[in-house]
Design a protein around this motif. Sequence first.
Motif, short mmCIF file in Angstrom:
data_model
loop_
_atom_site.label_atom_id
_atom_site.label_comp_id
_atom_site.label_asym_id
_atom_site.label_seq_id
_atom_site.Cartn_x
_atom_site.Cartn_y
_atom_site.Cartn_z
N PRO A 256 35.83 -10.49 -82.88
CA PRO A 256 36.58 -9.87 -80.67
C PRO A 256 37.57 -10.23 -80.92
O PRO A 256 38.86 -10.48 -81.64
CB PRO A 256 36.07 -11.20 -80.31
CG PRO A 256 35.35 -12.34 -80.65
CD PRO A 256 35.38 -11.91 -82.23
N ALA A 257 37.93 -8.22 -80.74
CA ALA A 257 39.56 -7.88 -81.02
C ALA A 257 39.87 -7.17 -79.66
O ALA A 257 38.44 -6.00 -79.40
CB ALA A 257 39.58 -7.23 -81.70
N THR A 258 41.20 -7.15 -79.48
CA THR A 258 41.31 -5.87 -77.61
C THR A 258 42.56 -5.07 -78.13
O THR A 258 41.90 -4.06 -77.86
CB THR A 258 42.25 -6.60 -76.94
OG1 THR A 258 43.04 -7.18 -77.42
CG2 THR A 258 40.84 -7.33 -76.19
N TYR A 259 43.15 -5.45 -79.25
CA TYR A 259 44.12 -4.06 -80.04
C TYR A 259 44.50 -4.23 -81.48
O TYR A 259 44.29 -5.23 -81.69
CB TYR A 259 46.05 -4.70 -79.54
CG TYR A 259 45.98 -4.93 -77.98
CD1 TYR A 259 46.19 -3.45 -77.34
CD2 TYR A 259 45.84 -6.03 -77.68
CE1 TYR A 259 45.74 -3.97 -75.77
CE2 TYR A 259 46.04 -5.74 -75.66
CZ TYR A 259 46.27 -4.70 -75.00
OH TYR A 259 46.22 -4.65 -74.02
N ILE A 260 44.70 -3.31 -82.39
CA ILE A 260 44.99 -3.50 -83.77
C ILE A 260 45.34 -2.13 -83.83
O ILE A 260 46.12 -1.66 -83.33
CB ILE A 260 42.92 -2.38 -84.36
CG1 ILE A 260 42.87 -0.91 -83.43
CG2 ILE A 260 41.87 -3.61 -83.67
CD1 ILE A 260 41.84 -0.31 -84.53
N SER A 261 45.99 -2.61 -85.42
CA SER A 261 46.81 -1.70 -86.20
C SER A 261 45.86 -1.38 -87.32
O SER A 261 46.07 -2.95 -88.18
CB SER A 261 48.32 -1.91 -86.42
OG SER A 261 49.14 -1.51 -86.97
N PRO A 262 46.22 -0.66 -88.44
CA PRO A 262 46.35 -0.26 -89.63
C PRO A 262 47.59 -0.90 -90.31
O PRO A 262 48.70 -0.87 -90.05
CB PRO A 262 46.27 1.39 -89.83
CG PRO A 262 46.47 1.79 -88.84
CD PRO A 262 46.36 0.70 -87.81
N ALA A 263 47.25 -1.79 -91.41
CA ALA A 263 48.07 -2.05 -92.59
C ALA A 263 47.94 -1.34 -94.11
O ALA A 263 46.86 -0.94 -94.11
CB ALA A 263 48.03 -4.02 -92.99
N ALA A 264 48.63 -2.13 -95.02
CA ALA A 264 48.51 -1.43 -96.22
C ALA A 264 46.60 -1.82 -96.73
O ALA A 264 46.40 -0.53 -96.90
CB ALA A 264 49.54 -1.99 -97.10
N SER A 265 46.16 -3.22 -96.41
CA SER A 265 44.94 -2.93 -97.97
C SER A 265 43.89 -3.65 -95.97
O SER A 265 42.96 -4.71 -96.73
CB SER A 265 44.69 -3.30 -98.49
OG SER A 265 45.54 -4.88 -98.44
N SER A 266 44.29 -3.72 -95.19
CA SER A 266 43.76 -4.54 -94.19
C SER A 266 44.01 -4.12 -92.82
O SER A 266 45.07 -3.20 -92.48
CB SER A 266 44.19 -6.00 -93.69
OG SER A 266 45.84 -5.80 -93.57
N ILE A 267 42.89 -4.48 -91.90
CA ILE A 267 43.39 -4.34 -90.54
C ILE A 267 44.10 -5.09 -89.45
O ILE A 267 43.07 -6.33 -89.78
CB ILE A 267 41.85 -3.95 -90.48
CG1 ILE A 267 41.89 -2.54 -88.47
CG2 ILE A 267 40.99 -4.53 -89.87
CD1 ILE A 267 42.78 -1.54 -88.34
N VAL A 268 44.56 -5.47 -88.95
CA VAL A 268 45.19 -6.47 -88.29
C VAL A 268 45.40 -5.92 -86.88
O VAL A 268 45.39 -5.08 -86.08
CB VAL A 268 47.59 -5.77 -88.26
CG1 VAL A 268 47.80 -7.14 -87.91
CG2 VAL A 268 46.85 -6.02 -90.11
N TYR A 269 44.43 -7.08 -86.32
CA TYR A 269 44.19 -7.41 -84.91
C TYR A 269 44.54 -8.39 -84.15
O TYR A 269 44.60 -9.28 -84.57
CB TYR A 269 42.65 -7.62 -84.57
CG TYR A 269 41.98 -8.11 -85.00
CD1 TYR A 269 41.11 -8.79 -84.36
CD2 TYR A 269 41.78 -8.21 -86.39
CE1 TYR A 269 40.79 -10.05 -85.01
CE2 TYR A 269 40.11 -9.36 -87.31
CZ TYR A 269 40.23 -9.96 -86.76
OH TYR A 269 39.35 -10.81 -86.98
N VAL A 270 44.13 -8.37 -82.33
CA VAL A 270 45.26 -9.70 -81.65
C VAL A 270 43.55 -9.84 -80.65
O VAL A 270 43.25 -8.38 -80.34
CB VAL A 270 45.72 -9.57 -80.77
CG1 VAL A 270 47.11 -10.07 -82.42
CG2 VAL A 270 46.18 -8.50 -80.47
#
Length: 362
Positions: A256-270
């Motif tokens: 479950p996620a509503t907001y995301i941001s790409p990072a170096a080797s991962s997808i960051v989400y809340v």
Amino acid sequence: MSKFLRLIVTLAIAAAVTACNENGSDEPTIDPVESTIGAIIVNQGSYYANISGSLTYLDFATNSANQTAFEAANAGGILGDTPQSALVYGSKLYIAVYESNLIRVLDARNFKLIKDIRPDASTGTQPRFFATDKNKVYVTMFDGYVARIDTASLAIDASVKVGPNPDGITVCGDFVYAGNSDGMNYELGFANGYTVSKIAISSFTEVEKINVGMNPGAMATVGSSVFVVVRGDYGTTTPSLLKRIKSDGSVENIAPATYISPAASSIVYVNAPWGEPVTTVYAYSPTTGKTNSITIDPIAFPAAIAIDPYTGLLIITGYNLKNGSPDYMGGGFANLYDANGLLIKSYPTGLNPCAITFNTLL
């Protein structure tokens, strides 16, 4: 250093000089970026209250927030109605101004206007979100197109029709991916808003529609994986989910996620459905399949999230509260966090801080 930040930062510099390709390997690209000097917050304003959008610039050198970044640089001119997103590419800042139907191109160093690109019916109108690849900028047009901007001429040089109301967009390998939300058809359950259009860069034609689920929104690329937030009906019947489109075209649910941001080797989400505070930030690695997390002080109504690709520091924007509800007619805030989720500083922003991009020193 926390496990969370290590996951983000370990390959941060490598990520700045690599790009996704179809077989999952990383190819070097020409990118002279050295460091991040600030963050640009896009404030939507309020179209219905006749409040123009604006830019807030977080200057990391002076540790300050400039609330009139566009107006001061352009003789008091206004940014426009309902800016949606922004992107720094090279020395230029591209801003999609949705209701004004403008793509504003600014000098990323001083925010002075270089050129306005005015889309029309032949290219698609109502710009939403950007992606870049090899001296081209791609932008979703909410009336059903993806347009391509040449960064030398600063003109739209091609356009392709996709599905209804495309929103999020990203580039992976030789393809552009755009999510068809059918967002204007919400009363009929987003009936035609279940796909991501896959567009071949070489021919700039749609080659496939990938079924991902109801109302696809934000998109990002990490390695050879494309990620998309499938927003559902914004309620509990069909909740928002982060999904991954693998290099073989298959789709899997992540969380479950509503907001995301790409990072170096991962997808960051809340994950923050309306009315539920953000208390945890997650980083999912498509390589290992593992998820790490950090805890932050609750944010009742977040608006956007972004990771600085060179430091791994986290920014979350949100709404201030008024009588227990989000204040959609007042200024918001942008919180800067360290590796352990501790708040470094909270900066004021303009009204409805909907998007974040980073300014970089060449």
